[in-house]
Design a protein around this motif. Structure first.
Motif, PDB file in Angstrom:
ATOM      1  N   GLY A   7      46.163  52.409   6.192  1.00 49.16           N
ATOM      2  CA  GLY A   7      45.214  53.246   6.917  1.00 49.16           C
ATOM      3  C   GLY A   7      45.885  54.400   7.640  1.00 49.16           C
ATOM      4  N   THR A   8      47.074  54.176   8.167  1.00 48.99           N
ATOM      5  CA  THR A   8      47.779  55.270   8.843  1.00 48.99           C
ATOM      6  C   THR A   8      48.276  56.315   7.852  1.00 48.99           C
ATOM      7  N   THR A  41      40.867  53.961   3.007  1.00 44.98           N
ATOM      8  CA  THR A  41      41.332  52.568   2.936  1.00 44.98           C
ATOM      9  C   THR A  41      40.165  51.633   2.680  1.00 44.98           C
ATOM     10  N   VAL A  42      39.075  51.832   3.399  1.00 48.84           N
ATOM     11  CA  VAL A  42      37.881  50.994   3.215  1.00 48.84           C
ATOM     12  C   VAL A  42      37.323  51.188   1.805  1.00 48.84           C
ATOM     13  N   MET A  44      46.895  46.583   5.862  1.00 48.31           N
ATOM     14  CA  MET A  44      45.739  47.496   5.972  1.00 48.31           C
ATOM     15  C   MET A  44      45.973  48.568   7.031  1.00 48.31           C
ATOM     16  N   ALA A  77      41.428  55.917   7.479  1.00 52.92           N
ATOM     17  CA  ALA A  77      40.594  54.712   7.576  1.00 52.92           C
ATOM     18  C   ALA A  77      39.535  54.658   6.478  1.00 52.92           C
TER      19      ALA A  77
END
Length: 154
Positions: free
Chosen positions: A23-24, A31-32, A19, A28
């Protein structure tokens, strides 16, 4: 118990690592959103395939066969649903793999082969001469006629 704990901790650490890496790369919030989207899509796929598996099991029971393969497939679908709901990309991948019917049926066949089942007619193997369908055929060949009177306890 120790192996299960290590598996849980190891899977959690792997999920966090993946994750963070995702995310990087995409950020963020995306990703969520992706994690929530996979949970929603996965749960709808599990629901539709679960209904199909239930109907197949009912058809097998109507012809007097034990739906062992369908029951095992249903348990794998439940596991797939759990894996898809758990946040993370690794568990989502495992859950999606369990949703693939060819893979699921292959796994179900391997798990059912040699499973020992305890039923109303006693203990029998899921395949072979002691299967439920062969026992039903043997029992149905003997007909005993008689009369009965029901006496309820009062």
């Amino acid at each position: 118990m120790g192996k299960l704990f290590l598996l849980f901790v190891g899977l959690s650490l792997l999920e966090l690592t993946v994750m963070i890496q995702v995310g990087t790369v995409i950020g963020a919030l995306p990703t969520v959103i992706l994690i929530v989207l996979t949970a929603m899509i996965g749960s709808s796929l599990v629901r539709s395939q679960g209904l199909k598996t239930l109907m197949e099991a009912q058809q097998r029971m109507q012809v007097g066969e034990m739906p062992a393969r369908e029951l095992m497939g249903g348990m794998m679908l439940a596991l797939a649903g759990l894996l898809l709901i758990v946040p993370g990309f690794v568990t989502d991948l495992l859950g999606l793999l369990l949703l693939l019917p060819p893979l699921r049926s292959r796994l179900a066949d391997k798990l059912v082969k040699g499973v020992r089942v305890q039923g109303a007619m006693g203990s029998f193997q899921s395949q072979g001469p002691y299967s439920p369908s062969s026992q039903l055929r043997e029992e149905s060949s003997t007909i005993i006629e008689g009369e009965f009177e029901r006496k309820d306890k009062e």
